[in-house]
Design an enzyme around this catalytic site. Structure first.
Site, PDB file in Angstrom:
ATOM      1  CB  SER A 182      -0.891   0.018   1.249  1.00 51.96           C
ATOM      2  OG  SER A 182      -1.575   1.254   1.364  1.00 51.96           O
ATOM      3  CE1 TYR A 196      -3.881  -2.146   4.947  1.00 53.51           C
ATOM      4  CE2 TYR A 196      -3.468   0.168   4.467  1.00 53.51           C
ATOM      5  CZ  TYR A 196      -3.719  -1.124   4.030  1.00 53.51           C
ATOM      6  OH  TYR A 196      -3.800  -1.384   2.689  1.00 53.51           O
TER       7      TYR A 196
END
Length: 249
Positions: A144, A158
């Site tokens: 990501s 995250y």
């Protein structure tokens, strides 16, 4: 020519489903894992079969070793080979400031996003490595843009997990480069998938897209194109890369 075999974790929806469908169109048979959305997984499988692929669905938790081993055992029994592993399964966890996170927040995110991903890589390497009698292969990890942006104010937990994915990608690529295995990552930015709603922010892409230089959120299909490129022979000298797919954000 025999169809290549690709395993996609979290293959029921979003980037995983888009990757599976594109792979089916480009000559891959598929083993797709999913955790809970059986109807969505079945729909994805049927769409891939309509493109000519043989598809095997396996339900399980991408962060649980027993389920991971069961998925690979099914792969061995059904296909007897693995050409490409796409590590797509993962969760964001709840939106929280770091000061508000709990131990469980960290454990629940790190298990599928890092530990489970590493165990999938381990099992793939055991099958692919030319030093272990395998034919070689490709691993593509779905990381990501959060690994560089940091997730501050939303989900540092995250972002930290995706930083670990980037590091693992680099290290593993160097570890197995001489064993016929290429290891790369894609790093999606703001992509129109259900992951935002699952984190309690269904409007996140619309709200933040003004900060994307290209002026919009991305589509799962655009990420899938990058994954299939890295999995293809067109990327035969690419390993250890982390490809940003974020509209210049």
């Amino acid at each position: 020519m025999a169809r290549r075999v690709m395993m996609v974790t979290g293959g029921a929806r979003g980037i995983g489903a888009a990757t599976a469908l594109l792979a089916a169109r480009r000559g891959h048979d598929l083993l797709l894992t999913y955790r809970s959305q059986a109807a969505r997984a079945e729909a994805t499988a049927r769409a891939c079969e309509a493109e000519g692929a043989r598809v095997v669905l396996v339900q399980g938790d991408a962060g649980a070793e027993a389920d991971i081993l069961a998925a690979f055992a099914r792969l061995d029994a059904e296909f007897g080979r693995l050409d490409v592993l796409v590590n797509n399964a993962g969760i964001t966890g709840p939106r929280r400031l770091l000061a508000e996170t709990t131990e469980q927040d960290w454990v629940s995110v790190m298990m599928p996003n890092v530990v489970g991903l590493a165990l999938h890589c381990r099992e793939a390497v055991r099958r692919m490595s030319t030093r272990r009698g395998g034919p070689g292969g490709v691993i593509v990890n779905v990381s990501s843009r959060a690994s560089e942006i940091g997730g501050g104010g939303e989900w540092v937990h995250y972002a930290a997990s995706k930083g670990a994915v980037d590091t693992l990608t680099i290290g593993l690529s160097r570890e197995v480069a001489a064993e016929g295995i290429r290891v790369n990552a894609v790093n999606p930015g703001l992509i129109e998938t259900e992951i935002h709603a699952a984190a309690g922010m269904p409007d996140r892409v619309a709200r933040l897209s003004g900060g994307v230089p290209m002026g919009r959120g991305g589509r799962a299909e655009e990420v899938a194109e990058c994954i299939l490129f890295l999995a293809s022979d067109a990327a035969s000298y690419v390993s250890g890369a982390r490809l940003p797919v974020g509209g210049a954000r």
